[in-house]
Design an enzyme around this catalytic site. Sequence first.
Site, PDB file in Angstrom:
ATOM      1  N   LYS A   1       0.796  -1.296   0.187  1.00  0.00           N
ATOM      2  CA  LYS A   1       0.011  -0.093  -0.113  1.00  0.00           C
ATOM      3  C   LYS A   1       0.818   1.155  -0.135  1.00  0.00           C
ATOM      4  O   LYS A   1       2.068   1.347   0.549  1.00  0.00           O
ATOM      5  CB  LYS A   1      -1.032  -0.022   1.062  1.00  0.00           C
ATOM      6  CG  LYS A   1      -1.693   1.292   1.369  1.00  0.00           C
ATOM      7  CD  LYS A   1      -2.376   1.225   2.754  1.00  0.00           C
ATOM      8  CE  LYS A   1      -3.045   2.658   3.191  1.00  0.00           C
ATOM      9  NZ  LYS A   1      -3.840   2.630   4.132  1.00  0.00           N
TER      10      LYS A   1
ATOM     11  N   GLU B   1      -8.491  12.185  12.913  1.00  0.00           N
ATOM     12  CA  GLU B   1      -7.517  11.121  13.350  1.00  0.00           C
ATOM     13  C   GLU B   1      -6.619  11.373  14.607  1.00  0.00           C
ATOM     14  O   GLU B   1      -5.864  12.544  14.299  1.00  0.00           O
ATOM     15  CB  GLU B   1      -6.920  10.545  11.928  1.00  0.00           C
ATOM     16  CG  GLU B   1      -6.023   9.344  12.362  1.00  0.00           C
ATOM     17  CD  GLU B   1      -5.284   8.988  11.250  1.00  0.00           C
ATOM     18  OE1 GLU B   1      -4.567   7.855  11.264  1.00  0.00           O
ATOM     19  OE2 GLU B   1      -5.461   9.596   9.823  1.00  0.00           O
TER      20      GLU B   1
ATOM     21  N   GLU C   1      -7.865  -2.346   3.653  1.00  0.00           N
ATOM     22  CA  GLU C   1      -7.115  -1.177   3.817  1.00  0.00           C
ATOM     23  C   GLU C   1      -6.942  -0.613   5.302  1.00  0.00           C
ATOM     24  O   GLU C   1      -5.771  -0.415   5.807  1.00  0.00           O
ATOM     25  CB  GLU C   1      -7.487   0.169   2.933  1.00  0.00           C
ATOM     26  CG  GLU C   1      -6.567   1.556   3.201  1.00  0.00           C
ATOM     27  CD  GLU C   1      -7.219   2.615   2.226  1.00  0.00           C
ATOM     28  OE1 GLU C   1      -6.858   3.747   2.662  1.00  0.00           O
ATOM     29  OE2 GLU C   1      -8.176   2.377   1.597  1.00  0.00           O
TER      30      GLU C   1
ATOM     31  N   GLU D   1     -11.970  10.567  -4.311  1.00  0.00           N
ATOM     32  CA  GLU D   1     -11.882  10.452  -3.007  1.00  0.00           C
ATOM     33  C   GLU D   1     -11.014  11.782  -2.389  1.00  0.00           C
ATOM     34  O   GLU D   1     -11.409  12.647  -1.352  1.00  0.00           O
ATOM     35  CB  GLU D   1     -11.290   9.388  -2.417  1.00  0.00           C
ATOM     36  CG  GLU D   1     -10.859   9.190  -0.935  1.00  0.00           C
ATOM     37  CD  GLU D   1     -10.229   7.814  -0.462  1.00  0.00           C
ATOM     38  OE1 GLU D   1      -9.309   7.789   0.430  1.00  0.00           O
ATOM     39  OE2 GLU D   1     -10.662   6.831  -1.106  1.00  0.00           O
TER      40      GLU D   1
ATOM     41  N   LYS E   1     -12.276  14.731   0.099  1.00  0.00           N
ATOM     42  CA  LYS E   1     -11.297  15.279   1.367  1.00  0.00           C
ATOM     43  C   LYS E   1     -10.981  16.621   1.510  1.00  0.00           C
ATOM     44  O   LYS E   1     -10.973  17.429   2.375  1.00  0.00           O
ATOM     45  CB  LYS E   1     -10.249  14.252   1.621  1.00  0.00           C
ATOM     46  CG  LYS E   1     -10.568  12.844   1.883  1.00  0.00           C
ATOM     47  CD  LYS E   1      -9.090  11.953   1.651  1.00  0.00           C
ATOM     48  CE  LYS E   1      -9.615  10.564   2.331  1.00  0.00           C
ATOM     49  NZ  LYS E   1      -8.555   9.876   2.186  1.00  0.00           N
TER      50      LYS E   1
END
Length: 431
Positions: free
Chosen positions: A190, A240, A284, A416, A420
């Site tokens: 990834k 986060e 993921e 995406e 964001k």
Amino acid sequence: MHSLTTALEGLSRQLADDIPDTPGLCHFDVTFPLNDAFDPLAWLSAQQVFPQFYWQQRNGDEELAALGAVTRFDSLAAARRFLLQFPQYPDTRIVGLNAFEPRQGDLFLPRLSWLRLAGRATLRLQLWSDTSLRGDADNARALLRALQASKSIAPLALRSTGESHHPDKSGWLSLIGRATRAIADGEFDKVVLARATDLQFSRPVCPAALMAASRRVNLRCFHFFMQFDAHNAFLGSTPERLWRRRGELLRTEALAGTVASHADDFHAARLGDWLMNDDKNQRENMLVVEDICQRLQHYTQPLEVLPPQVVRLRKVQHLRRCIWTALRQPDDEQCLMLLQPTAAVAGLPRQPAREFIARHEPFDREWYAGSAGYLSLEQSEFCVALRSARVQENRVRLYAGAGIVSGSDPEQEWQEIENKAAGLRSLLLRD
């Protein structure tokens, strides 16, 4: 404002006491109930003293504002070494940023700080000198004399004169193709690739106004703001947490996997259900969980991974798994080096993913995907510096990234990062 004014008067009286002509660290505190309307971000914005730092925990229980530096540090490691010299002051907080490259930072011991915990606030004035505290008290008095009255932050009213992406869409599609081929060739599992978007405006952008606008609409987020000087700032609203430490107790999390959000609760729930059951996004997220657990396992007690949950934000929704444990030895430098950058912002394995980013991303991440927060001997907390912007006079640089794994679709990944980036872009540009 009455409470703050009274607290400042109290600090001035304490400074009038006899200060020892010796090296060391000391502070003066005034604690008071929050019985009037006060916005610490607006208070910071009214000042002409730098650096300035603002941070609010995502649950809203903790909020701090810091003004002026007694001393600055170019890394969290240097900040921690300073704190270790003063074990008698375990609640001394150093605040600031860690860059995407975690050995680099900009952190400072605040001259003046305002800290809110639940319904009470504490105003703290700090002195430090390796020669004379009495001499440093003169610097503190000068800062108090320079303070300006707080005033409300004017709302954003901007006219855009230009916009550019780095990379642009064709470059992004090419970059994703290159990354998926590298994954197929076994270079890594990834990689998280990012885009920088530069917005130009007809006049300078007020960083505090952008922070205030983001704080107002981006709920369930950490809010962070660092004004380096009169012309440069970095800020954002991120969902986060990188880590939270209370003594030896540690909490971290894997926030990876994304779908659009929706203003309608029913539509948002349907999208969230899809995210919870989508193989690519679950895979993921689990890659991040496994990476965090592997990195921590030799330095902690057994790790507890909580069940997945969907975090609903204004523009996007994420998968999150919280990870709780206890450190064998509380060490914030070790936490930083183990956890940053996580697989959620760099990739897995970490080193080859970072090398791919360094070779192929057409911009320097600087503070983006680093972390913002504070550390002290007794506790620390840092959030991941995502959904962020760099403000320099008339230019605002927005950042957004996407995790690329086997099977990633370039067009979907472009959408995406559009979703964001919209969290801050929509505040600057009224489409």
